[in-house]
Design a protein around this motif. Structure first.
Motif, PDB file in Angstrom:
ATOM      1  N   GLN B  27      49.540  -1.789  -5.694  1.00 51.90           N
ATOM      2  CA  GLN B  27      50.459  -1.615  -4.567  1.00 51.90           C
ATOM      3  C   GLN B  27      50.657  -2.873  -3.726  1.00 51.90           C
ATOM      4  O   GLN B  27      51.386  -2.847  -2.736  1.00 51.90           O
ATOM      5  CB  GLN B  27      50.020  -0.407  -3.726  1.00 51.90           C
ATOM      6  N   HIS B  28      50.081  -3.993  -4.146  1.00 57.52           N
ATOM      7  CA  HIS B  28      50.469  -5.265  -3.532  1.00 57.52           C
ATOM      8  C   HIS B  28      51.985  -5.423  -3.665  1.00 57.52           C
ATOM      9  O   HIS B  28      52.658  -5.896  -2.733  1.00 57.52           O
ATOM     10  CB  HIS B  28      49.813  -6.449  -4.258  1.00 57.52           C
ATOM     11  N   GLY B  29      52.497  -5.020  -4.826  1.00 60.76           N
ATOM     12  CA  GLY B  29      53.929  -5.162  -5.095  1.00 60.76           C
ATOM     13  C   GLY B  29      54.768  -4.397  -4.081  1.00 60.76           C
ATOM     14  O   GLY B  29      55.828  -4.876  -3.644  1.00 60.76           O
ATOM     15  N   SER B  53      47.203 -16.264   1.589  1.00 59.90           N
ATOM     16  CA  SER B  53      45.740 -16.281   1.597  1.00 59.90           C
ATOM     17  C   SER B  53      45.229 -16.305   0.160  1.00 59.90           C
ATOM     18  O   SER B  53      46.004 -16.402  -0.783  1.00 59.90           O
ATOM     19  CB  SER B  53      45.224 -15.057   2.337  1.00 59.90           C
ATOM     20  N   ILE B  54      43.905 -16.216   0.011  1.00 62.14           N
ATOM     21  CA  ILE B  54      43.316 -16.277  -1.327  1.00 62.14           C
ATOM     22  C   ILE B  54      42.868 -14.874  -1.728  1.00 62.14           C
ATOM     23  O   ILE B  54      42.036 -14.267  -1.080  1.00 62.14           O
ATOM     24  CB  ILE B  54      42.110 -17.243  -1.374  1.00 62.14           C
ATOM     25  N   GLY B  55      43.424 -14.389  -2.799  1.00 65.57           N
ATOM     26  CA  GLY B  55      43.181 -13.044  -3.297  1.00 65.57           C
ATOM     27  C   GLY B  55      44.287 -12.783  -4.301  1.00 65.57           C
ATOM     28  O   GLY B  55      45.006 -13.725  -4.684  1.00 65.57           O
ATOM     29  N   PRO B  72      42.979 -21.612   3.095  1.00 57.25           N
ATOM     30  CA  PRO B  72      41.718 -21.345   2.398  1.00 57.25           C
ATOM     31  C   PRO B  72      41.298 -19.882   2.596  1.00 57.25           C
ATOM     32  O   PRO B  72      41.786 -19.196   3.499  1.00 57.25           O
ATOM     33  CB  PRO B  72      40.727 -22.293   3.068  1.00 57.25           C
ATOM     34  N   HIS B  73      40.362 -19.442   1.768  1.00 53.44           N
ATOM     35  CA  HIS B  73      39.908 -18.045   1.761  1.00 53.44           C
ATOM     36  C   HIS B  73      39.450 -17.595   3.158  1.00 53.44           C
ATOM     37  O   HIS B  73      38.491 -18.151   3.710  1.00 53.44           O
ATOM     38  CB  HIS B  73      38.762 -17.939   0.762  1.00 53.44           C
ATOM     39  N   GLY B  74      40.136 -16.636   3.710  1.00 57.82           N
ATOM     40  CA  GLY B  74      39.764 -16.054   5.006  1.00 57.82           C
ATOM     41  C   GLY B  74      40.365 -16.715   6.224  1.00 57.82           C
ATOM     42  O   GLY B  74      40.301 -16.174   7.325  1.00 57.82           O
ATOM     43  N   SER B 103      35.868  -9.903   5.672  1.00 64.44           N
ATOM     44  CA  SER B 103      34.538 -10.448   5.379  1.00 64.44           C
ATOM     45  C   SER B 103      34.472 -11.918   5.782  1.00 64.44           C
ATOM     46  O   SER B 103      34.111 -12.241   6.906  1.00 64.44           O
ATOM     47  CB  SER B 103      34.219 -10.271   3.895  1.00 64.44           C
ATOM     48  N   ILE B 104      34.893 -12.810   4.893  1.00 61.82           N
ATOM     49  CA  ILE B 104      34.746 -14.251   5.169  1.00 61.82           C
ATOM     50  C   ILE B 104      35.583 -14.681   6.370  1.00 61.82           C
ATOM     51  O   ILE B 104      35.211 -15.574   7.108  1.00 61.82           O
ATOM     52  CB  ILE B 104      35.077 -15.086   3.907  1.00 61.82           C
ATOM     53  N   GLY B 105      36.703 -14.003   6.582  1.00 63.26           N
ATOM     54  CA  GLY B 105      37.613 -14.416   7.643  1.00 63.26           C
ATOM     55  C   GLY B 105      37.517 -13.578   8.909  1.00 63.26           C
ATOM     56  O   GLY B 105      38.445 -13.562   9.725  1.00 63.26           O
ATOM     57  N   ASN B 125      44.424  -3.459   2.264  1.00 66.96           N
ATOM     58  CA  ASN B 125      43.070  -2.946   2.060  1.00 66.96           C
ATOM     59  C   ASN B 125      43.031  -2.115   0.779  1.00 66.96           C
ATOM     60  O   ASN B 125      43.532  -1.004   0.740  1.00 66.96           O
ATOM     61  CB  ASN B 125      42.684  -2.107   3.289  1.00 66.96           C
ATOM     62  N   ASN B 126      42.417  -2.693  -0.263  1.00 66.34           N
ATOM     63  CA  ASN B 126      42.266  -1.953  -1.524  1.00 66.34           C
ATOM     64  C   ASN B 126      40.799  -1.678  -1.845  1.00 66.34           C
ATOM     65  O   ASN B 126      40.442  -1.385  -2.972  1.00 66.34           O
ATOM     66  CB  ASN B 126      42.978  -2.686  -2.675  1.00 66.34           C
ATOM     67  N   THR B 127      39.943  -1.824  -0.858  1.00 65.90           N
ATOM     68  CA  THR B 127      38.503  -1.497  -0.901  1.00 65.90           C
ATOM     69  C   THR B 127      37.693  -2.287  -1.940  1.00 65.90           C
ATOM     70  O   THR B 127      36.560  -1.896  -2.231  1.00 65.90           O
ATOM     71  CB  THR B 127      38.228   0.030  -1.097  1.00 65.90           C
ATOM     72  N   VAL B 128      38.264  -3.353  -2.465  1.00 65.76           N
ATOM     73  CA  VAL B 128      37.512  -4.230  -3.380  1.00 65.76           C
ATOM     74  C   VAL B 128      38.011  -5.671  -3.280  1.00 65.76           C
ATOM     75  O   VAL B 128      39.085  -5.927  -2.746  1.00 65.76           O
ATOM     76  CB  VAL B 128      37.661  -3.832  -4.874  1.00 65.76           C
ATOM     77  N   TYR B 129      37.199  -6.572  -3.824  1.00 64.36           N
ATOM     78  CA  TYR B 129      37.660  -7.932  -4.067  1.00 64.36           C
ATOM     79  C   TYR B 129      38.400  -7.878  -5.397  1.00 64.36           C
ATOM     80  O   TYR B 129      37.774  -7.898  -6.462  1.00 64.36           O
ATOM     81  CB  TYR B 129      36.477  -8.898  -4.198  1.00 64.36           C
ATOM     82  N   GLY B 130      39.711  -7.780  -5.337  1.00 68.38           N
ATOM     83  CA  GLY B 130      40.489  -7.613  -6.564  1.00 68.38           C
ATOM     84  C   GLY B 130      40.449  -8.842  -7.449  1.00 68.38           C
ATOM     85  O   GLY B 130      40.089  -8.786  -8.620  1.00 68.38           O
ATOM     86  N   MET B 131      40.799  -9.969  -6.859  1.00 65.88           N
ATOM     87  CA  MET B 131      41.001 -11.176  -7.665  1.00 65.88           C
ATOM     88  C   MET B 131      39.765 -11.630  -8.424  1.00 65.88           C
ATOM     89  O   MET B 131      39.848 -12.127  -9.543  1.00 65.88           O
ATOM     90  CB  MET B 131      41.475 -12.321  -6.776  1.00 65.88           C
ATOM     91  N   THR B 132      38.601 -11.460  -7.820  1.00 62.18           N
ATOM     92  CA  THR B 132      37.384 -11.988  -8.442  1.00 62.18           C
ATOM     93  C   THR B 132      36.713 -10.962  -9.353  1.00 62.18           C
ATOM     94  O   THR B 132      35.609 -11.199  -9.837  1.00 62.18           O
ATOM     95  CB  THR B 132      36.396 -12.466  -7.367  1.00 62.18           C
TER      96      THR B 132
HETATM   97  C1  LIG Z   1      35.319 -20.171   0.004  1.00 56.67           C
HETATM   98  C2  LIG Z   1      35.671 -19.262  -1.097  1.00 56.67           C
HETATM   99  N1  LIG Z   1      34.812 -18.299  -1.466  1.00 56.67           N
HETATM  100  C3  LIG Z   1      35.117 -17.459  -2.484  1.00 56.67           C
HETATM  101  C4  LIG Z   1      36.307 -17.578  -3.142  1.00 56.67           C
HETATM  102  C5  LIG Z   1      36.599 -16.677  -4.293  1.00 56.67           C
HETATM  103  N2  LIG Z   1      37.553 -15.612  -4.003  1.00 56.67           N
HETATM  104  C6  LIG Z   1      38.844 -15.720  -4.333  1.00 56.67           C
HETATM  105  S1  LIG Z   1      39.731 -14.374  -3.952  1.00 56.67           S
HETATM  106  C7  LIG Z   1      38.372 -13.582  -3.338  1.00 56.67           C
HETATM  107  C8  LIG Z   1      38.415 -12.172  -2.840  1.00 56.67           C
HETATM  108  C9  LIG Z   1      39.718 -11.598  -2.681  1.00 56.67           C
HETATM  109  O1  LIG Z   1      39.584 -10.267  -2.334  1.00 56.67           O
HETATM  110  P1  LIG Z   1      40.577  -9.612  -1.302  1.00 56.67           P
HETATM  111  O2  LIG Z   1      40.712 -10.470  -0.117  1.00 56.67           O
HETATM  112  O3  LIG Z   1      40.123  -8.230  -1.047  1.00 56.67           O
HETATM  113  O4  LIG Z   1      41.981  -9.669  -2.043  1.00 56.67           O
HETATM  114  P2  LIG Z   1      42.491  -8.788  -3.281  1.00 56.67           P
HETATM  115  O5  LIG Z   1      42.365  -9.690  -4.470  1.00 56.67           O
HETATM  116  O6  LIG Z   1      41.648  -7.580  -3.386  1.00 56.67           O
HETATM  117  O7  LIG Z   1      43.889  -8.503  -2.939  1.00 56.67           O
HETATM  118  C10 LIG Z   1      37.260 -14.395  -3.433  1.00 56.67           C
HETATM  119  C11 LIG Z   1      35.893 -13.997  -3.009  1.00 56.67           C
HETATM  120  C12 LIG Z   1      37.194 -18.606  -2.723  1.00 56.67           C
HETATM  121  N3  LIG Z   1      38.380 -18.808  -3.294  1.00 56.67           N
HETATM  122  N4  LIG Z   1      36.852 -19.419  -1.708  1.00 56.67           N
END
Ligand SMILES: Cc1ncc(C[n+]2csc(CCOP(=O)(O)OP(=O)(O)O)c2C)c(N)n1
Ligand code: SF4
Ligand SMILES: [Mg+2]
Lengths: 355, 254
Positions: B27-29, B53-55, B72-74, B103-105, B125-132
């Motif tokens: 549902q990101h789409g 952002s990073i995800g 950068p992430h967060g 979390s990180i942000g 909010n998809n309750t997981v780290y999707g990308m990793t």
């Molecule tokens: C400093 C840093 N730590 C870890 C990562 C690895 N990383 C990339 S995406 C991500 C999590 C993304 O999860 P979310 O924000 O829930 O996005 P989703 O993919 O679920 O949409 C992580 C931990 C990174 N890129 N940079």
């Protein structure tokens, strides 16, 4: 606001702040840490008065990331901090370099490692000059030795940042930040309002969206990007600055930068009066390092002693510059102590004697 | 166009006509389509500066036809702050995942909202780290199995899932905070209306606009698209109730 041609008696921290505003600073992002607090304090009043934006960020991490946003818009932006805070900024500095965003980062180096102390140190040479964050990248690093030079170099730093689309670091220390000296102010010519035209984000009108990023996933794309950066860094190498003092007839060249370079200069003056043939080579650009000029001195058969306020960092670049011709001895004055010209007499005499 | 060929769906011009990389049923789409439609309908496309952002949404800059910068992430809320302070005349939009934002942000989102930055943030909010690869996020439900909570999230060790839009709604600088879902047509309509409000408060310079979108991640939930959509209704909404947590425009109208 600072007027051109005023003679002020101010701290290095204030000289940097005034220089940045004279250079057309639009956005400053800071966080308290000694010994650079005068900079955010000065900026909080003076920058809004000059039409800019001051933000006290929630952390150094946030401040450095705010830089990414402001730099992407093509405005002149700056942050300042001291050693532990610079460590926290390094991830964002890597992104700034990878995304080719111009900005200025000031580091008033204090003692480390860890919390260290709040006194002067040159322990951050490596984290400033060798990249500091992850990946292959470089920041231009300028190391002022006086308050006037700090004022002048911060103005130059903005021009260099935009010329190369790269972060530029000003590396000072607690001595430079805290000492007061006369500074003659000046204002550069009106800067180009269209600075960053062609790459900055302004809104995609009658063209596809622009993307400022460091991610390059497609086959071969990152290698190409890295090659482009490498070429840029090589191009940057044409820009070096240094001060040479009494090097011409010297048998021994002392290589020292920043505040230490300046203190050593006093030692050298005294030793010259006593008839010792010693001179000073003070790199002003730490990256790119003025290697060619050092090499020329080595070719004249001179000896070298590198003096730093750390356990030996820049000495590696000195040795690399003169390798195959000469070597450099090293004297490290340990962070945690405040150096005076007397402290350098003995090591210099020793190096001279060992001829 | 003849009577028979009435146009019922057209791609908003803020949306680039390319296939996305999202997994089927993701549902990101939907969230990004709503954003693109609103930018178009509100006439904001040319004036928008996007912070990605990073995800899994990292390629959003390829899908929205706007100028963008990667954070950068967060750190997107800090980057967005920098953009807005440099260009207060622009519409600044950011889009973050739950690992990224909650979390990180966490520090950056809290302070961006608290300062009342005039930016709008879409929080998926998809309750997981999707990308990793589906690791536990701060929003992972108690008992939910992920690649780093193989026995299910344990509240006594890992705490309870964080409800971000409630927290953001508590902060002084927030002008609008709401949680929506995009699991059926009715909710999608509501989501778009709420997202519009989160955009409008920025336009009116009322402060920070926040919209949390509950979304599926069929891949990392190890479910097909239909089952994942049902999970939104049956498991997510009961813990993450839909609704508006702050709306300064409503307070003004009262
Ligand atoms: C400093 C840093 N730590 C870890 C990562 C690895 N990383 C990339 S995406 C991500 C999590 C993304 O999860 P979310 O924000 O829930 O996005 P989703 O993919 O679920 O949409 C992580 C931990 C990174 N890129 N940079
Ligand atoms: S991994 Fe999950 S969040 Fe990422 S694209 Fe696939 S379904 Fe969407
Ligand atoms: Mg997620």
């Amino acid at each position: 606001m600072t007027k051109t041609g005023e003679k002020l008696f101010i701290k290095g921290n204030e000289a940097i702040s005034r220089g940045a505003i004279a250079a057309g600073l639009k956005c400053y992002f800071g966080y308290p840490i000694t010994p650079q607090n005068d900079i955010p304090e000065y900026m909080s009043a003076a920058l809004p008065a000059a039409g800019g934006e001051f933000v006290q960020a929630e952390s150094e991490v946030a401040a450095a990331n705010m830089l990414i946003g402001a730099a992407a818009c093509g405005v002149r932006s700056m942050t300042s901090s001291s050693s532990p805070g610079i460590s926290l900024k390094q991830e964002a500095i890597s992104y700034l370099a990878g995304s080719e965003l111009p900005t200025v980062i000031v580091n008033m180096n204090r003692g480390g490692p860890g919390l260290g102390d709040i006194g002067p140190s040159q322990g951050d040479y490596f984290q400033s000059v060798k990249g500091g964050g992850h990946g292959d990248y470089r920041t231009l690093v300028l190391a002022p030795g006086t308050c006037q030079e700090a004022y002048d170099l911060v103005i130059q730093a903005f021009d260099l940042a935009f010329k190369y689309r790269n972060p530029v670091m000003i590396l000072g220390d607690a001595i430079l930040g805290q000492m007061k000296e006369p500074v003659i102010t000046w204002t550069p010519e009106e800067k180009d309002e269209n600075e960053g035209h062609g790459w900055r984000i302004v809104g995609a009108k009658n063209r596809p969206g622009r993307i400022l990023k460091s991610l390059h996933l497609s086959e071969g794309a990152l290698a190409k990007h890295n090659l482009m950066l490498k070429n840029k860094y090589e191009d940057m190498a044409s820009f070096t600055q240094k001060e040479e003092y009494q090097t011409e007839d010297a048998d021994l060249i002392i290589v020292a930068y920043g505040s230490i370079g300046r203190i050593v200069k006093s030692t050298i003056k005294k030793l010259r009066n006593e008839g010792h043939k010693v001179g000073l080579f003070r790199p002003i650009t730490l990256y790119p390092f003025p290697s060619d000029d050092l090499k020329k001195l080595a070719e004249q058969g001179k000896k070298f002693l590198t003096i730093e306020h750390n356990l030996g960092q820049m000495v590696e670049d000195v040795r690399l510059s003169i390798r195959t011709i000469a070597d450099s001895e090293f004297f490290g004055f340990y962070p945690g102590n405040l150096p005076t010209p007397d402290d350098f007499e003995e090591p210099i005499l020793k190096a001279l004697g060992g001829k | 166009m003849s009577e028979q060929e009435k146009l019922v769906f057209d791609r908003a011009d803020a949306l680039v006509d390319v296939p996305t990389h999202y997994c089927p049923g993701c549902q990101h789409g939907v969230a990004q389509r709503l954003a693109g439609e609103l930018l178009t309908e509100m006439g904001l496309t040319e004036n928008t500066l996007l912070v990605t952002s990073i995800g899994c949404s990292v390629f959003l800059y390829n899908y929205l036809n706007v100028d963008s910068v990667e954070a950068p992430h967060g750190r997107a809320p800090a980057v967005a702050t920098g953009v807005k302070r440099a260009r207060s005349d622009k519409f600044v939009l950011s889009y973050q995942g739950d690992g990224d934002l909650a979390s990180i942000g966490m520090a950056e989102i809290m302070h961006c909202a608290n300062r009342g930055e005039n930016v709008s943030i879409i929080f998926v909010n998809n309750t997981v780290y999707g990308m990793t690869g589906g690791q536990m996020a701060p929003t992972t439900l108690v008992g939910q199995k992920t690649t780093t909570s193989p026995a299910g999230r344990n509240a006594s060790k890992e705490g309870l899932p964080i409800r971000m839009s409630e927290i953001i709604g508590q902060l002084g600088g927030t002008a609008y905070s709401a949680r929506v879902a995009v699991n059926n047509v009715k909710n999608i309509r509501k989501a778009k209306k709420a997202m519009k409000k989160a955009f409008e408060v920025q336009q009116k310079e009322l402060g920070f606009g926040f919209i949390e979108v509950l979304a599926t991640c069929p891949t990392n939930w190890r479910m097909d698209a239909l089952k994942a959509n049902e999970r939104i209704e049956n498991e997510l909404i009961p813990y993450f109730p839909l609704g508006v947590h702050k709306d300064v425009t409503a307070e003004v109208e009262d």
